[in-house]
Scaffold this active site. Structure first.
Site, short mmCIF file in Angstrom:
data_model
loop_
_atom_site.label_atom_id
_atom_site.label_comp_id
_atom_site.label_asym_id
_atom_site.label_seq_id
_atom_site.Cartn_x
_atom_site.Cartn_y
_atom_site.Cartn_z
N CYS A 234 37.45 52.92 32.19
CA CYS A 234 36.72 51.69 31.88
C CYS A 234 35.45 52.02 31.11
CB CYS A 234 36.38 50.94 33.15
SG CYS A 234 35.26 51.86 34.18
N GLU B 94 49.87 49.68 42.40
CA GLU B 94 51.27 50.01 42.68
C GLU B 94 51.74 51.19 41.83
OE1 GLU B 94 50.05 47.38 41.30
OE2 GLU B 94 51.23 46.71 39.57
N LYS C 204 44.24 48.10 49.08
CA LYS C 204 45.48 47.80 48.35
C LYS C 204 45.36 48.53 47.01
CE LYS C 204 47.30 45.85 45.42
NZ LYS C 204 47.97 46.57 44.30
N GLU D 158 40.15 45.01 24.65
CA GLU D 158 40.31 46.29 25.34
C GLU D 158 41.75 46.77 25.13
OE1 GLU D 158 40.50 46.44 29.72
OE2 GLU D 158 39.25 48.23 29.60
P1 NAD Z 1 45.15 45.60 36.72
O1 NAD Z 1 44.20 44.47 36.61
O2 NAD Z 1 46.49 45.46 36.13
O3 NAD Z 1 45.40 45.98 38.26
C1 NAD Z 1 44.33 46.17 39.15
C2 NAD Z 1 44.79 45.77 40.55
O4 NAD Z 1 45.11 44.38 40.54
C3 NAD Z 1 46.03 46.50 41.01
O5 NAD Z 1 45.89 46.83 42.36
C4 NAD Z 1 47.15 45.50 40.78
O6 NAD Z 1 48.20 45.63 41.71
C5 NAD Z 1 46.44 44.16 40.96
N1 NAD Z 1 47.00 43.12 40.11
C6 NAD Z 1 47.59 43.24 38.90
N2 NAD Z 1 47.92 42.04 38.41
C7 NAD Z 1 47.53 41.12 39.32
C8 NAD Z 1 47.60 39.69 39.38
N3 NAD Z 1 48.13 38.97 38.40
N4 NAD Z 1 47.08 39.09 40.46
C9 NAD Z 1 46.52 39.79 41.46
N5 NAD Z 1 46.46 41.14 41.46
C10 NAD Z 1 46.95 41.80 40.41
O7 NAD Z 1 44.39 46.89 36.13
P2 NAD Z 1 45.00 48.33 35.84
O8 NAD Z 1 45.90 48.25 34.66
O9 NAD Z 1 45.51 48.93 37.09
O10 NAD Z 1 43.66 49.12 35.45
C11 NAD Z 1 43.12 49.11 34.18
C12 NAD Z 1 42.00 48.08 34.05
O11 NAD Z 1 41.00 48.32 35.03
C13 NAD Z 1 41.28 48.18 32.71
O12 NAD Z 1 41.04 46.88 32.25
C14 NAD Z 1 39.98 48.88 33.05
O13 NAD Z 1 38.92 48.64 32.15
C15 NAD Z 1 39.70 48.35 34.40
N6 NAD Z 1 38.80 49.19 35.14
C16 NAD Z 1 37.53 48.73 35.31
C17 NAD Z 1 36.60 49.52 35.98
C18 NAD Z 1 35.20 49.03 36.16
O14 NAD Z 1 34.48 49.60 36.96
N7 NAD Z 1 34.77 48.00 35.47
C19 NAD Z 1 36.99 50.77 36.50
C20 NAD Z 1 38.31 51.19 36.32
C21 NAD Z 1 39.21 50.38 35.64
#
Ligand code: NAD
Length: 498
Positions: A290, A185, A182, A389
């Site tokens: 990240c 989006e 998944k 962050e």
């Molecule tokens: P996000 O948390 O908004 O989304 C990540 C995934 O979760 C997506 O597929 C999204 O559809 C889903 N999602 C979003 N809100 C949700 C909810 N309320 N309930 C369930 N699922 C939900 O993250 P993003 O904005 O796409 O990515 C950026 C974040 O990811 C930053 O915080 C970054 O630090 C982190 N990140 C971490 C790593 C790591 O290895 N630690 C690597 C890359 C990115």
């Protein structure tokens, strides 16, 4: 074209289930943008719970045959997938530029890092080998097997459309599992392209499936009785929630969250490579990594020098449309929401007395979701700029008096992804590496990036779970061990008269 009209005519992103492309049952859609222009290029279906059922069923159906396929044959298919991805390296990279906004060079890095995990996964016959001990007791031999779990799910963020999904599914399927991905989006197109390339390379239908959606679909995966393991990468709040929900439902979970990474400079740092590393870390991918460095700590006299040199490099950084132009520089952030959030933080922190040295709200292209490189000086540990962050090109310079003070400040952060020291002194570097409370440590390295053969070892609020993504921890996560003890009658042949 207005956004609404564009959204209506933009193509709905299909799902990939059981080897076929299908339209979603969803009734809610989210726009996919070209962040460089703001144009809507597709729409992602958001609430297709029925799609999820079909995808898990397809993965479940494919599991018995795939898990019994000899590891060496699975590896051969993965070698073919790797070859096909290499042939399509450029168009995959350009697709990432289009939907994510990163530069072509950064997009190539995104695909390359994903390919490295796939290459690691091609070693699966070797990686799956167990242990054995003949005669663990009299007439008793003992050995271990690593067996796959079943249907595994992966939920990924927008910032690495190829690499992060490939932290997960190549290892999972190499181990004999089947997979439901998944993706974010905001960047669904790269995930679909990856699935198409894997299918064209001979991956059997149902082994890799892609569903699209948001919270509802993610929670459906976390609750689904046939999903055995969930890998998540995204922001900390969602990572924690996914960990709680999926473990409550009896699943294995690895859940990586957000970060606040520190770049610490001592006065004896070698300046030219240090400033190049700071720039790459803080402003590469427009600060949306990240592992991005977002706190620059200049210890003692290093602070003034770091400020002046970094500021000069920031002035030279050009912003541009990464979907058209391959020049070096910095691309936009992912969408209007991210841009407005960052503008809001810059404005509020400046009004609250923050020392805003360079303002990324100024001098940016008229269209697209651009935020210029931004610098705040004299940021102290209690400030939001230090603790939260921001996930954008905003760098905060902090001025600790000593390495001790720097470590005290750093170790108060709730996150534990990464920290780097720049110094010419081995003793200081060693002291830093020993005392810093995070999982990925850099010494004269701007981004202590995850490498395919090692785990990506986030700590604290940057990771929930036990076994991290990648490396042998990834193999352990996607398998369970069976211990086989065997005893045979040593007199059998004598009794048979042989
Ligand atoms: P996000 O948390 O908004 O989304 C990540 C995934 O979760 C997506 O597929 C999204 O559809 C889903 N999602 C979003 N809100 C949700 C909810 N309320 N309930 C369930 N699922 C939900 O993250 P993003 O904005 O796409 O990515 C950026 C974040 O990811 C930053 O915080 C970054 O630090 C982190 N990140 C971490 C790593 C790591 O290895 N630690 C690597 C890359 C990115």
């Amino acid at each position: 074209m207005s956004t609404n009209r564009a959204l209506r005519i933009a193509e709905v992103v299909p799902l990939f289930i059981g080897g076929e492309w299908r339209q979603s049952s969803s009734t809610v859609f989210s726009p996919v943008h070209n962040p460089s222009t703001g144009e809507v290029i597709a729409q992602t279906p958001m609430n297709g719970l029925a799609d999820l059922e079909m995808a898990v069923a397809a993965a479940q159906k494919a599991f018995p045959a795939w898990s019994r396929t000899p590891a060496a044959r699975r590896a051969k298919i993965l070698f073919d997938c790797r070859q096909r991805l290499r042939e399509h390296f450029d168009d995959l990279s350009r697709l990432i530029c289009l939907e994510n906004g990163k530069t072509l060079e950064e997009a190539r890095g995104d695909v390359t890092r994903g390919l490295e995990v796939l290459e690691f996964a091609c070693n699966i016959p070797h990686l799956l080998k167990g242990e054995s001990l003949p005669e663990i007791a009299e007439q008793l031999d003992s050995l271990t097997w690593r067996e796959p779990l079943g249907v595994c799910a992966g939920i990924t963020p927008f910032n690495f459309p190829a690499m992060v999904p490939m932290w997960m599914f190549p290892l999972a399927i190499a181990c004999g599992n089947t997979f439901v991905l998944k993706p974010s989006e905001k960047v669904p197109l790269t995930a679909n392209r990856l699935a198409a390339l894997f299918q064209e390379s001979g991956l059997p239908e149902g082994v890799l499936n892609v569903v699209h959606g948001g919270q509802e679909v993610v929670e459906g995966l976390c609750r689904h009785p046939q999903v055995r393991a969930v890998s998540f990468v995204g922001s900390t709040g969602v990572a924690r929630r996914v960990y709680q929900l999926a473990t409550e439902h009896g699943k294995r979970v690895q859940s990586a969250g957000g970060a606040k990474n520190v770049l610490l400079v001592l006065p004896d740092a070698e300046w030219d490579p240090t400033v190049r590393a700071i720039m790459g870390s803080a402003f590469g991918c427009a600060g949306q990594r990240c592992m991005a460095g977002s706190i620059l700590m200049g210890v003692g006299t290093a602070a003034d020098e770091a400020r002046e040199r970094t500021l000069a490099a920031m002035e030279a950084l050009r912003l541009y449309d990464t979907s058209q132009n391959a020049a070096a520089g910095m691309g936009p952030v992912i969408d209007g929401v991210a841009r407005d959030r960052l503008f809001g933080v810059i404005g509020r922190e400046a009004s609250a007395g923050g020392n805003l040295v360079r303002d990324g709200r100024r001098g940016i292209p008229e269209r697209g979701f651009f935020v210029g490189p931004t610098l705040f000086d004299s940021v102290t540990p209690e400030r939001l700029l230090f603790r939260q962050e921001l996930f954008g090109p905003v760098l905060s310079l902090a001025r600790p008096a000593s390495l001790d003070e720097a470590l005290t400040w750093l170790n108060q952060l709730p996150y534990g992804n990464g920290a780097t020291i720049f110094t010419s002194n081995g003793g200081a570097a060693r002291e830093f590496a020993r005392r810093v409370q995070c999982g990925m440590v850099g010494i004269n390295v701007g981004v202590p990036a995850p490498m395919a053969i090692f785990p990506f070892a986030g700590w604290g609020e940057s990771f929930f779970g036990d076994l991290h993504v990648q490396g042998m921890e990834g193999i352990c996560f996607y398998t369970r061990q069976k211990v086989v003890l065997s005893r045979w009658d040593k007199d059998y042949m004598r009794k048979q008269g042989w």
